[in-house]
Design an enzyme around this catalytic site. Structure first.
Site, PDB file in Angstrom:
ATOM      1  N   ARG A  49     -76.753  52.079 -22.417  1.00  0.00           N
ATOM      2  CA  ARG A  49     -77.198  51.896 -21.031  1.00  0.00           C
ATOM      3  C   ARG A  49     -77.018  53.187 -20.246  1.00  0.00           C
ATOM      4  O   ARG A  49     -77.829  53.525 -19.395  1.00  0.00           O
ATOM      5  CB  ARG A  49     -76.459  50.724 -20.346  1.00  0.00           C
ATOM      6  CG  ARG A  49     -76.776  50.634 -18.852  1.00  0.00           C
ATOM      7  CD  ARG A  49     -76.476  49.281 -18.206  1.00  0.00           C
ATOM      8  NE  ARG A  49     -75.276  48.638 -18.695  1.00  0.00           N
ATOM      9  CZ  ARG A  49     -74.025  49.050 -18.432  1.00  0.00           C
ATOM     10  NH1 ARG A  49     -73.823  50.097 -17.658  1.00  0.00           N
ATOM     11  NH2 ARG A  49     -72.992  48.411 -18.932  1.00  0.00           N
ATOM     12  N   TYR A 102    -100.402  48.908  -4.478  1.00  0.00           N
ATOM     13  CA  TYR A 102    -100.358  47.915  -5.554  1.00  0.00           C
ATOM     14  C   TYR A 102     -99.621  46.658  -5.065  1.00  0.00           C
ATOM     15  O   TYR A 102     -98.542  46.762  -4.468  1.00  0.00           O
ATOM     16  CB  TYR A 102     -99.646  48.553  -6.762  1.00  0.00           C
ATOM     17  CG  TYR A 102     -99.324  47.586  -7.855  1.00  0.00           C
ATOM     18  CD1 TYR A 102    -100.340  46.980  -8.586  1.00  0.00           C
ATOM     19  CD2 TYR A 102     -98.012  47.270  -8.174  1.00  0.00           C
ATOM     20  CE1 TYR A 102    -100.039  46.078  -9.594  1.00  0.00           C
ATOM     21  CE2 TYR A 102     -97.709  46.383  -9.188  1.00  0.00           C
ATOM     22  CZ  TYR A 102     -98.735  45.781  -9.889  1.00  0.00           C
ATOM     23  OH  TYR A 102     -98.436  44.895 -10.879  1.00  0.00           O
ATOM     24  N   LYS A 200     -99.321  52.253 -17.924  1.00  0.00           N
ATOM     25  CA  LYS A 200    -100.746  52.515 -17.735  1.00  0.00           C
ATOM     26  C   LYS A 200    -101.163  53.772 -18.501  1.00  0.00           C
ATOM     27  O   LYS A 200    -101.048  53.802 -19.713  1.00  0.00           O
ATOM     28  CB  LYS A 200    -101.046  52.573 -16.227  1.00  0.00           C
ATOM     29  CG  LYS A 200    -100.357  51.462 -15.403  1.00  0.00           C
ATOM     30  CD  LYS A 200    -100.889  50.063 -15.679  1.00  0.00           C
ATOM     31  CE  LYS A 200    -100.060  48.957 -15.026  1.00  0.00           C
ATOM     32  NZ  LYS A 200     -99.807  49.047 -13.604  1.00  0.00           N
TER      33      LYS A 200
HETATM   34  C1  LIG Z   1     -98.911  48.466 -12.621  1.00  0.00           C
HETATM   35  C2  LIG Z   1     -98.547  49.265 -11.424  1.00  0.00           C
HETATM   36  C3  LIG Z   1     -97.228  49.279 -10.937  1.00  0.00           C
HETATM   37  C4  LIG Z   1     -96.133  48.379 -11.518  1.00  0.00           C
HETATM   38  O1  LIG Z   1     -95.777  48.751 -12.801  1.00  0.00           O
HETATM   39  P1  LIG Z   1     -95.249  47.714 -13.934  1.00  0.00           P
HETATM   40  O2  LIG Z   1     -95.089  48.597 -15.124  1.00  0.00           O
HETATM   41  O3  LIG Z   1     -96.308  46.662 -14.075  1.00  0.00           O
HETATM   42  O4  LIG Z   1     -93.964  47.143 -13.431  1.00  0.00           O
HETATM   43  C5  LIG Z   1     -96.944  50.104  -9.868  1.00  0.00           C
HETATM   44  N1  LIG Z   1     -97.881  50.856  -9.283  1.00  0.00           N
HETATM   45  C6  LIG Z   1     -99.164  50.862  -9.712  1.00  0.00           C
HETATM   46  C7  LIG Z   1    -100.165  51.724  -9.019  1.00  0.00           C
HETATM   47  C8  LIG Z   1     -99.536  50.072 -10.790  1.00  0.00           C
HETATM   48  O5  LIG Z   1    -100.814  50.060 -11.191  1.00  0.00           O
END
Ligand SMILES: *Cc1c(COP(=O)(O)O)cnc(C)c1O
Length: 384
Positions: A49, A102, A200
């Site tokens: 951790r 978001y 992403k």
């Molecule tokens: C998906 C997303 C998040 C959140 O991320 P997670 O990995 O789903 O927790 C934050 N900001 C943007 C612009 C996103 O597209």
């Protein structure tokens, strides 16, 4: 001499394994580390951790690619955002964010931090006068910028916003998820902190959930590092390793995402079924000039609004074949989504509500002719 982006994406923090010569550093799937006598740590590792070599290799890489001094990797983008915000906000602190961030970011602050005493204000982030009026000197702790924004693809001027935020003593944070560090370098543009959903473009293959915070200040690094360790929302070794593997191809992937999206945006602009195309690469986009200045290309995300209304938008989102109907974005495969009922369902009924005519496309790296044919056949079905 500093190497170029793609050279660093492949080599930074990725030295071969000294014991075997393995070119790819191993996945240290270990929760704990043997001590040579009490307190005799090998390489500083004690318990995973607090630190794990695989997570360290990802953090070194992310800090390098964003031009930061430190990066911290988390189990999700929202875990990263939460750790950052809890390390800098206190009951009574004010945060100003864009009125189309978001949905999950808004929900995090609105449903978890506001009840704890944080004051949230949303503002039209592309209107610099509105931001100047919202940011209060000595009171606003954080100015939160998401550009391009999800899903309306608004472009905010990071340099101008950093000046406004800093004049008021606020920490300027940029969510760089849509652009990725390959296209946009917020710290070089003047921001203090970058956050990512590495789920992403950074991971890039829709096979891992993760997030990151990148900073350039040692004092802030200590605070975020303490939250990462003390609250424990860390990314696991396997997830860290998969994310590193994704990053190696970030440049070539995002070049292809961007050129495919540009072709599709051009074809959709002027299509009879489409009322409006939201893509910063189009000269008609209100943020085009700023995007051209602060981004290397315009990325793989496009939103469109359907001329025939919400039912047509739903039908379009359900009629593509290669573009799969799913949440998320930034992977090699193309995805389509209906934000108001999917990714942005949590902001329905607030001022962040996404219009019901809007459909979002995450343009993948397949052959562009196939993608274009798919989108056009789906639009034919909508108008039939
Ligand atoms: C998906 C997303 C998040 C959140 O991320 P997670 O990995 O789903 O927790 C934050 N900001 C943007 C612009 C996103 O597209």
């Amino acid at each position: 001499m500093t190497h170029g982006f793609s050279t660093r994406a492949i080599h930074s923090g990725q030295a071969f394994d000294p014991t075997t010569g393995a070119v790819v550093p191993p996945i240290y799937q270990s929760s704990t580390f043997v001590q040579d006598g009490i307190g005799g740590f090998r390489g500083g590792y004690e318990y995973a951790r607090s630190a794990n070599p695989t997570r360290d290799s990802l953090q070194t890489l992310l800090a390098d690619l964003e031009g930061g001094s430190h990066a911290f990797s988390f189990a999700s983008g929202l875990a990263a955002e939460d750790a950052l915000l809890r390390s800098v906000l206190r009951p009574g602190s004010r945060i100003v964010m864009g009125n189309d961030v978001y949905g999950g970011t808004h929900r995090l602050v609105n449903r978890l931090h506001v009840p704890w005493g944080v004051v949230l204000e949303t503002v039209e982030m592309t209107d610099l006068d509105a931001v100047r009026a919202a940011v209060r000197p000595g009171e606003t702790a954080v100015l939160w910028v998401e550009t391009p924004s999800n899903p309306l693809m608004k472009i905010s001027d990071v340099t101008a916003l950093a000046e406004i935020g800093h004049a008021a003593g606020a920490l300027v944070v940029v969510d760089n998820t849509f652009a990725s560090p390959y296209l946009q370098q917020p710290l070089a543009l003047g921001a203090d902190v970058v956050v990512h959903s590495t789920t992403k473009y950074i991971g890039g293959h829709s096979d891992v959930v993760g997030g990151a915070v990148v900073v350039r200040d040692d004092e802030l690094a200590d605070k975020v590092g303490f939250l990462q360790f003390g609250a424990g929302g860390v990314s696991a070794p396997m997830e860290s390793w998969l994310t590193v593997r994704g990053i190696k191809t970030l440049g070539v992937r995002v070049d292809r995402h961007s050129s495919n999206a540009a072709t599709i945006a051009d074809a959709l602009e002027g299509h009879a079924a489409i009322e409006r195309v939201y893509y910063p690469g189009l000269a008609s986009h209100p943020g085009h000039e700023i995007a051209a200045r602060q981004m290397k290309a315009f990325g793989g995300m496009i939103s469109v609004s359907l001329a025939a209304g919400p039912a047509a938008a739903r039908r379009f989102a359900e009629s593509t074949e290669l573009f799969q109907l799913a949440e998320s974005l930034g992977g090699v495969e193309s995805l389509i989504g209906y934000p108001t009922e999917m990714t942005h369902a949590s902001v329905r009924g607030t001022e962040l509500e996404v219009p019901e005519t809007v459909v979002r496309l995450s343009v993948g790296i397949e052959d562009v002719d196939d993608l274009l044919a798919d989108v056009l056949q789906a639009l034919d079905r909508v108008t039939a």
